[in-house]
Write a protein that holds these residues in place. Sequence first.
Motif, short mmCIF file in Angstrom:
data_model
loop_
_atom_site.label_atom_id
_atom_site.label_comp_id
_atom_site.label_asym_id
_atom_site.label_seq_id
_atom_site.Cartn_x
_atom_site.Cartn_y
_atom_site.Cartn_z
N ARG A 106 10.24 3.39 -9.15
CA ARG A 106 9.38 2.36 -8.57
C ARG A 106 8.26 2.02 -9.54
N PRO A 107 8.09 0.74 -9.89
CA PRO A 107 7.06 0.39 -10.89
C PRO A 107 5.64 0.40 -10.34
N ASN A 108 5.47 0.10 -9.06
CA ASN A 108 4.12 -0.05 -8.49
C ASN A 108 4.05 0.74 -7.19
N VAL A 109 3.50 1.95 -7.28
CA VAL A 109 3.50 2.88 -6.15
C VAL A 109 2.10 3.40 -5.89
N GLU A 110 1.74 3.48 -4.61
CA GLU A 110 0.53 4.18 -4.18
C GLU A 110 0.94 5.36 -3.32
N ILE A 111 0.20 6.46 -3.45
CA ILE A 111 0.53 7.69 -2.73
C ILE A 111 -0.56 8.00 -1.73
#
Length: 283
Positions: A106-111
């Motif tokens: 995934r290129p653009n991930v927030e956790i």
Amino acid sequence: MASLRDLRRRIKSIKSTQQITKAMKAVSAAKMRRAQENVLAARPFARRVRDVLGRVGSASVGLKHPLLAVREPQKVAYIIVTADRGLCGGFNANVIKRAVQEIKDRPNVEIINIGRKGRDYFRRRGYNIAQQYVGIGENADMGLTGEIAKYVMDKYAAEEYDEVYLVYSQFVNVLVQKPAVQKLLPVEPPEGDSDGKKVDYIFEPDAEQIMGKLLPMYVENALFQALLESKAGEHSARMTAMDNATSNAADMIDRLTLSMNRARQAAITKEISEIVGGAAALE
């Protein structure tokens, strides 16, 4: 060969450790029983929520709601549930490993981290952490799940997230905890009733208002169920790990005791030989 003093010191140290692991096993066993009861008690309600959602969804084809909107996944959020503490075998490592596998493409991930172990792992490696919840205690908290659910639903409705996934450890039994990934948003209602029957419904009030209440309830309940499953798995894994540690300590004590007895026998034999040799020299 180690001296008798060193062997005695090691045996004493391992016995002290064994007492600690025994106590931790007993504590984890008590917590595990309560957590397991909570999981089993909550599962029927979770199934019923999914069934009702499926019925309303199948009877309301074309219904519009922000939590049902499907978009191209440009920005994805992962809610990762781990424990706050270790000493539970591979429990945390397995969840983190599954999360990393899901995130890597995934290129653009927030956790969104729930639990200190996951937070520490992803923070050290420079992942983009949007929210973190640590020190959540020994029991799942509806207030906490409501707060997290509201955060991700608001973000999704504002189109800041295009998909939200939940990564947690599913409790199978005392010996088995299986990392699981669940798509939380957009909500994908099951098709129809769980028994496969097609039923026409008359809604009062209308289906939009019912969905407006049901969808947030579904998201919040899914989060709460994940926390319950994770807590039961954590306590089970810690109980098993402490049981193994106690058994390993007993094996080490047996081996060191055997070595100590051999060393003591060798020392006695040496002293006797010296006495006999000295007596023979005096004759």
